[in-house]
Motif scaffolding. Structure first.
Motif, PDB file in Angstrom:
ATOM      1  N   LEU A 422       0.805  -1.221   0.043  1.00  0.00           N
ATOM      2  CA  LEU A 422       0.114   0.066  -0.062  1.00  0.00           C
ATOM      3  C   LEU A 422       0.921   1.324   0.156  1.00  0.00           C
ATOM      4  O   LEU A 422       0.275   2.315   0.058  1.00  0.00           O
ATOM      5  CB  LEU A 422      -0.593   0.261   1.189  1.00  0.00           C
ATOM      6  N   ALA A 423       2.280   1.019  -0.242  1.00  0.00           N
ATOM      7  CA  ALA A 423       3.002   2.137   0.249  1.00  0.00           C
ATOM      8  C   ALA A 423       2.760   3.478  -0.725  1.00  0.00           C
ATOM      9  O   ALA A 423       2.803   4.660  -0.176  1.00  0.00           O
ATOM     10  CB  ALA A 423       4.537   1.541  -0.116  1.00  0.00           C
ATOM     11  N   SER A 424       2.372   3.186  -2.126  1.00  0.00           N
ATOM     12  CA  SER A 424       2.151   4.489  -2.741  1.00  0.00           C
ATOM     13  C   SER A 424       0.830   5.052  -2.916  1.00  0.00           C
ATOM     14  O   SER A 424       0.231   5.996  -3.573  1.00  0.00           O
ATOM     15  CB  SER A 424       2.511   4.119  -4.239  1.00  0.00           C
ATOM     16  N   LEU A 425      -0.183   4.471  -1.738  1.00  0.00           N
ATOM     17  CA  LEU A 425      -1.423   4.887  -1.532  1.00  0.00           C
ATOM     18  C   LEU A 425      -1.237   6.416  -0.712  1.00  0.00           C
ATOM     19  O   LEU A 425      -0.784   6.284   0.272  1.00  0.00           O
ATOM     20  CB  LEU A 425      -2.128   4.213  -1.005  1.00  0.00           C
ATOM     21  N   PRO A 437     -11.081   6.227  -4.311  1.00  0.00           N
ATOM     22  CA  PRO A 437     -11.558   6.060  -5.599  1.00  0.00           C
ATOM     23  C   PRO A 437     -10.967   5.122  -6.519  1.00  0.00           C
ATOM     24  O   PRO A 437      -9.670   5.119  -6.113  1.00  0.00           O
ATOM     25  CB  PRO A 437     -11.443   7.308  -6.131  1.00  0.00           C
ATOM     26  N   ALA A 438     -11.572   4.665  -7.445  1.00  0.00           N
ATOM     27  CA  ALA A 438     -11.003   3.758  -8.384  1.00  0.00           C
ATOM     28  C   ALA A 438      -9.450   4.153  -8.941  1.00  0.00           C
ATOM     29  O   ALA A 438      -8.459   3.459  -9.028  1.00  0.00           O
ATOM     30  CB  ALA A 438     -11.956   3.172  -9.440  1.00  0.00           C
ATOM     31  N   GLU A 442      -6.013   2.621  -8.680  1.00  0.00           N
ATOM     32  CA  GLU A 442      -5.237   2.365  -9.989  1.00  0.00           C
ATOM     33  C   GLU A 442      -3.650   3.149  -9.835  1.00  0.00           C
ATOM     34  O   GLU A 442      -2.892   2.177 -10.274  1.00  0.00           O
ATOM     35  CB  GLU A 442      -6.075   2.716 -11.238  1.00  0.00           C
ATOM     36  N   GLN A 443      -3.812   4.066  -9.701  1.00  0.00           N
ATOM     37  CA  GLN A 443      -2.426   4.873  -9.845  1.00  0.00           C
ATOM     38  C   GLN A 443      -1.389   4.352  -8.557  1.00  0.00           C
ATOM     39  O   GLN A 443      -0.356   4.474  -8.778  1.00  0.00           O
ATOM     40  CB  GLN A 443      -2.631   6.446  -9.352  1.00  0.00           C
ATOM     41  N   ALA A 444      -1.924   3.777  -7.622  1.00  0.00           N
ATOM     42  CA  ALA A 444      -0.912   3.191  -6.470  1.00  0.00           C
ATOM     43  C   ALA A 444      -0.787   1.786  -6.716  1.00  0.00           C
ATOM     44  O   ALA A 444      -0.208   1.197  -6.002  1.00  0.00           O
ATOM     45  CB  ALA A 444      -1.561   3.411  -5.272  1.00  0.00           C
TER      46      ALA A 444
END
Length: 474
Positions: A422-425, A437-438, A442-444
């Motif tokens: 989850l580090a880039s969330l 949000p989706a 997605e970006q993470a």
DNA sequence: CCTGGAGTTGTCCTA
DNA sequence: TTAGGACAACTCCAG
């Protein structure tokens, strides 16, 4: 003067300094320093895997400081001690007291038996600041609430003794029946113990290094800082205290000395010392309630509607609940054999209140995986979390792991470290990825249900269910 | 025996 | 936005 021989039986006092029973033995003459692995008397309370790993390393360290003369055995202590005494014509045996019910029962019997055989038995207090039977209310009964126990019972009692020095140049005797450390078969699977080894060093010297480091960098931030799991402001002395590589007396006095050098009264110091007080309180609870590890202190909890849910328990154990802060805590435990105190409360509250699983499930898992697993602390802690203890959390106090994350892991550093997927969330969603949000997911690079689980329970509705279950007890 | 104050660590809703 | 009250009542403890 003719020298006599004494056995010192090492148990939860794996140190040379401030060891009253070891000193007593060495004052009698030559010493047979022995450790006995006793699984059969422990029964279901035999040491867990993480404890055994720690013990292995602690014994190795102790053996080194004894110049390789530590005598190791496995089996029935009564027989082993008696035969050892006979082989070497020992006249006395010393040990420091333990307080687990199975041990006090065993030790009382051994003491009787050894005395009947003509040996002098000397037992000492090596691991509690105050003996449980010395801290009681005016009417002689035991305290059931922490604050009066600590303030009136402990702080008004005699000051803990000053630490003793190491015994001076004793002569350690050898015994041909002693076994090599490897024969005790203490190590769990290689993979796991390598992971533990990268986080911990057992042994007396390491204990003193840890204490020194805490005095230098943790203590002055303790009161507020101890709540932030990403910071290193807690002492992390618990495994050393459990195995007696350090005595609470040494900790107490060095903390007081470090404080006296700076300020007269210090909130950080008081808060830290009261944590030692909690350790004493747990031992008192266990002493006066020997069933504490398996029986609800409040009987009405015997009819609590615990659920049975193997899948949920497994998800909790493995840190796969889908609730990031909970998973971070459980993975810290699995990877390091330790968990930050605040996380222990949070994962406990989650298991018991959100998942409605019996606190004894959590207790068993902690027992097996914590390097500081301690019967008194573990049982008292879980009964406190569950609300079944004498002085427990009110039932409506149900931690919200999202709110707690925002408050105590404000940068998300702790979660990112232990839940790297989850580090880039980004921040607000890191605590509750199911609300992201989706596009953000997605970006993470996160696919819920694939790269990280959906939450196994809805925090809001499970909270409501728990409140109703607890209310049903009244 | 009676009495009053207090009790490790929170959360949620409402005004 | 924020502060305050509800959430329960009970038992413990000391005067």
């Amino acid at each position: 003067m003719p020298q006599s021989t004494a056995i010192h039986w090492f148990r939860q006092d794996l140190r040379l300094a401030d060891n009253p029973a070891l000193r007593a033995a060495s004052q009698r003459g030559a010493v047979l320093p022995a450790y006995i692995l006793d699984d059969s008397n422990a029964g279901t309370q035999a040491m867990g895997a993480a404890s055994r790993w720690w013990l292995y390393n602690s014994l190795r360290s102790l053996n080194e400081s004894l110049g390789g003369k530590l005598l190791l055995y496995a089996g029935e202590p009564q027989d082993i001690l008696l035969r050892l005494a006979k082989r070497h014509r020992a006249s006395a045996i010393t040990w420091n007291r333990c307080y687990e019910p199975w041990r006090t029962k065993r030790d009382a019997q051994i003491k009787r038996h050894l005395k009947q055989s003509g040996l002098v038995v000397e037992t000492c207090n090596g691991s509690l600041l105050w003996e449980p039977w010395q801290v009681a209310k005016a009417d002689g009964t035991a305290y059931k609430v922490f604050t009066p126990f600590y303030r009136k019972g402990c702080l008004n009692a005699e000051l803990p003794r000053k630490p003793l020095s190491k015994p001076r140049a004793p002569s350690w005797l050898e015994d041909e029946r002693a076994q090599p450390l490897e024969a005790l078969n203490l190590l769990p699977s290689a993979l796991w113990h390598e992971s533990l080894a990268s986080h911990w060093q057992a042994g007396e010297a390491a204990a003193h290094r840890r204490l020194k480091s805490f005095l230098k960098t943790g203590l002055r931030h303790y009161k507020g800082g101890r709540d932030f799991p990403a910071k290193l402001y807690t002492s992390r002395l618990s495994p050393y205290l459990h195995f007696g590589e350090l005595s609470p007396h040494q900790v107490w006095h060095s903390v007081c000395a470090a404080t006296a050098a700076t300020a007269a009264t210090d909130q950080h110091t008081d808060t830290f010392l009261s944590q030692l007080g909690w350790r004493e309180f747990s031992y008192s609870l266990l002493y006066y309630n020997p069933d504490l590890p398996h029986k609800n202190l409040q009987e009405k909890f015997d009819k609590f509607p615990w659920r049975e849910d193997e899948a949920a328990l497994l998800a909790w154990q493995k840190g796969q609940t889908g609730v990031p802060l909970i998973d971070a805590g459980m993975r810290e435990l699995w990877q390091t054999g330790f968990m930050h105190n605040r996380l222990r409360m949070l994962v406990g509250s989650f298991l018991v209140k959100n998942l409605l699983l019996d606190w004894r499930c959590g207790e068993r898992w902690f027992w097996d995986t914590l390097v500081d697993a301690d019967l008194a602390n573990n049982a008292a802690g879980w009964q406190w979390v569950a609300g079944s203890g004498a002085d427990a959390a009110p039932y409506f106090r149900i931690f919200n792991p999202v709110t707690q994350g925002q408050r105590f892991d404000p940068q998300g550093a702790y979660i990112r470290h232990y839940v790297p997927e989850l580090a880039s969330l980004p921040l607000p969603y890191l605590y509750a990825p199911w609300q992201a949000p989706a596009k953000v997911l997605e970006q993470a690079d996160i696919v819920l249900g694939t790269t990280y689980p959906h939450p196994i329970t809805d925090l809001k509705t499970s909270r409501q269910t728990a409140l109703e279950a607890y209310k049903s007890l009244a």
